[in-house]
Motif scaffolding. Structure first.
Motif, PDB file in Angstrom:
ATOM      1  N   LYS A  74       0.832  -1.208   0.000  1.00 21.11           N
ATOM      2  CA  LYS A  74       0.000   0.000   0.000  1.00 21.11           C
ATOM      3  C   LYS A  74       0.864   1.254   0.000  1.00 21.11           C
ATOM      4  O   LYS A  74       0.569   2.229  -0.692  1.00 21.11           O
ATOM      5  CB  LYS A  74      -0.941   0.005   1.208  1.00 21.11           C
ATOM      6  CG  LYS A  74      -2.061  -0.994   1.094  1.00 21.11           C
ATOM      7  CD  LYS A  74      -2.953  -0.970   2.325  1.00 21.11           C
ATOM      8  CE  LYS A  74      -4.011  -2.046   2.244  1.00 21.11           C
ATOM      9  NZ  LYS A  74      -4.858  -2.096   3.435  1.00 21.11           N
ATOM     10  N   GLN A  77       2.331   1.785  -3.448  1.00 17.25           N
ATOM     11  CA  GLN A  77       1.316   2.318  -4.357  1.00 17.25           C
ATOM     12  C   GLN A  77       1.131   3.822  -4.142  1.00 17.25           C
ATOM     13  O   GLN A  77       1.104   4.596  -5.101  1.00 17.25           O
ATOM     14  CB  GLN A  77      -0.012   1.585  -4.153  1.00 17.25           C
ATOM     15  CG  GLN A  77      -1.112   2.037  -5.085  1.00 17.25           C
ATOM     16  CD  GLN A  77      -2.411   1.271  -4.849  1.00 17.25           C
ATOM     17  OE1 GLN A  77      -2.445   0.263  -4.163  1.00 17.25           O
ATOM     18  NE2 GLN A  77      -3.482   1.772  -5.430  1.00 17.25           N
ATOM     19  N   GLU A  81       1.992   6.853  -6.759  1.00 20.89           N
ATOM     20  CA  GLU A  81       0.948   7.828  -7.115  1.00 20.89           C
ATOM     21  C   GLU A  81       1.432   9.252  -6.893  1.00 20.89           C
ATOM     22  O   GLU A  81       1.058  10.165  -7.616  1.00 20.89           O
ATOM     23  CB  GLU A  81      -0.319   7.585  -6.286  1.00 20.89           C
ATOM     24  CG  GLU A  81      -1.101   6.366  -6.679  1.00 20.89           C
ATOM     25  CD  GLU A  81      -2.242   6.060  -5.714  1.00 20.89           C
ATOM     26  OE1 GLU A  81      -2.513   6.869  -4.798  1.00 20.89           O
ATOM     27  OE2 GLU A  81      -2.869   4.986  -5.868  1.00 20.89           O
TER      28      GLU A  81
END
Length: 146
Positions: A74, A77, A81
């Motif tokens: 997570k 990610q 981003e």
């Protein structure tokens, strides 16, 4: 190239540390970030482990590894981003502050970025905080994000 180590634990505070590092990345020419998650807890306490069978301890360890992997996934990610260029993530086990400092040295990091939960003066006085220990032991600058 500026190399930074970002300590993550899945909390909102560690997510804000990733965001702060991304802002830094946007203001510099070249930056590589590495994420670290450190497993710790009952498995390090012989008093705890004496009460459980080896199979139970192995099951707990496997569950902690799964959770650690999910935290790193997570966090990776979110970091991507936010536009961060990432090195290989680090899954460590042991004393959290010591492992963060050790990984920063091993990766030749120029900076450590981490969230702080702000547990308060009484808690820090009795237990100490990971952030305080990293600040004390690190040989590179440490950015604490609240």
């Amino acid at each position: 190239m500026l190399k930074i180590l970002i300590a993550v634990d899945g909390s909102e505070h560690s997510n804000r540390a990733i965001e702060a590092a991304a802002k830094l990345a946007n203001s510099t020419v070249s930056l590589e970030a590495s994420l670290i998650s450190v497993r710790t807890g009952a498995l390090l306490d012989p008093l705890f482990t004496n009460d459980y069978s080896m199979i139970t301890i192995q099951k707990l360890d496997a569950e902690q590894k799964e959770q650690q992997s999910a935290v790193l996934s997570k966090a990776s990610q979110l970091a991507k981003e936010k536009g961060l260029s990432l090195g290989e993530p680090i899954s460590a086990f042991g004393n959290v502050a010591q492992e963060i400092v050790r990984a920063a040295k091993a990766r030749q990091s120029d900076l450590i970025v981490m969230g702080t939960r702000g547990a308060g003066a009484l808690s820090n006085m009795l237990l100490g905080s990971v952030a305080q220990k990293v600040l004390h032991d690190a040989s590179v600058p440490v950015v604490l994000v609240k």
